[in-house]
Design a protein around this motif. Structure first.
Motif: not given
Length: 261
Positions: A1-27
């Motif tokens: 999955m390619t993440l949108p680059s709208t968030f400039s800070a380093p990605l904190d994988e502990r807080k990142f919800v992959v399922a939510l990101a995938r749902g938004l990818d569909l939209l």
């Protein structure tokens, strides 16, 4: 999955919800003018497995963000997405402030004037107002244009910190495929000219008969970058018109709305 680059800070994988990101990818898979997409479309555009797409589409349908058209066996955006869009627009004080100025500008210049912001690797139009005599292509609120070919996108890139801009250009080049190198080179030329011009132009780059100029400004309340752009038919509004008449007026309008870049 390619993440949108709208968030400039380093990605904190502990807080990142992959399922939510995938749902938004569909939209986000829907493009301007498209009303129906099937599971195959979602798979091709998101790179997600078919089984995952099926589950996400079902969930988004239950929540009111997608609607299943049983006749065609495809999905359409539903009212939940629309309500989010209205929440964004109603929360943008600058848009309310800008509307009467946009109307006056469009009437005086005889063209279309728009206010936009970044959305991933695109620029999305928050508002577009046309004069009665404007003959340019009709892009409405919610329309998107690539950062690389639009004056609005180039203006946004011009005011980003060098490291962030370089990262964005690398993503844009990759997304553009075979044409990426040429398009990035063209955009970089306009971005470099911003240092003296304080605006970015797009002459027939987005469409064969559309010229445009854009000016970025920082929104006073939220301190995010917004961009004003003016576009018109290249056949009747040439480069000279934009450089000598439209651009100075657009800079003055941007200065009334916020802090110039």
């Amino acid at each position: 999955m390619t993440l949108p680059s709208t968030f400039s800070a380093p990605l904190d994988e502990r807080k990142f919800v992959v399922a939510l990101a995938r749902g938004l990818d569909l939209l986000r898979a829907f493009r301007p003018g498209e009303t129906l997409l099937g599971n195959r479309d979602f798979v091709e555009r998101t790179g997600l497995p078919k089984a995952t797409v099926n589950r996400l589409a079902y969930t988004l349908t239950v929540l009111g963000y997608l609607r299943l058209d049983e006749t065609h066996g495809k999905y359409a955006l539903d009212a939940g997405v629309l309500s989010l869009g209205f929440a964004l627009l109603s929360g943008t004080d600058t848009l309310e402030l800008a509307r009467p100025h946009l109307r006056s500008f469009a009437r005086e210049v005889g063209a279309a004037v728009s206010l936009g912001c970044r959305d991933g690797l695109d620029m999305v139009y928050l508002e577009t107002i046309r004069s009665d005599t404007a003959l340019t292509l009709g892009l409405a609120s919610g329309s998107k244009l690539s950062m690389l070919t639009s004056s609005m996108g180039r203006a946004y890139l011009a005011v980003q910190p060098p490291d962030a801009r370089a990262a964005l250009l690398a993503e844009l080049k990759k997304a553009a495929g075979k044409m990426g190198g040429m398009l990035v080179a063209q955009a970089e030329k306009e971005i470099a000219a911003f240092a003296t011009e304080r605006c970015c132009y797009s002459f027939r780059a987005w469409h064969d008969d559309v010229n445009a100029v854009a000016v970025p400004f920082r929104e006073p309340r939220e301190q995010r970058w917004l961009v004003l752009s003016c576009s018109g038919p290249a056949s009747s509004m040439g480069e000279e018109v934009f450089r000598e008449n439209v651009a100075p007026r657009l800079k003055a309008l941007a200065a009334r709305l916020g802090e110039l870049g």
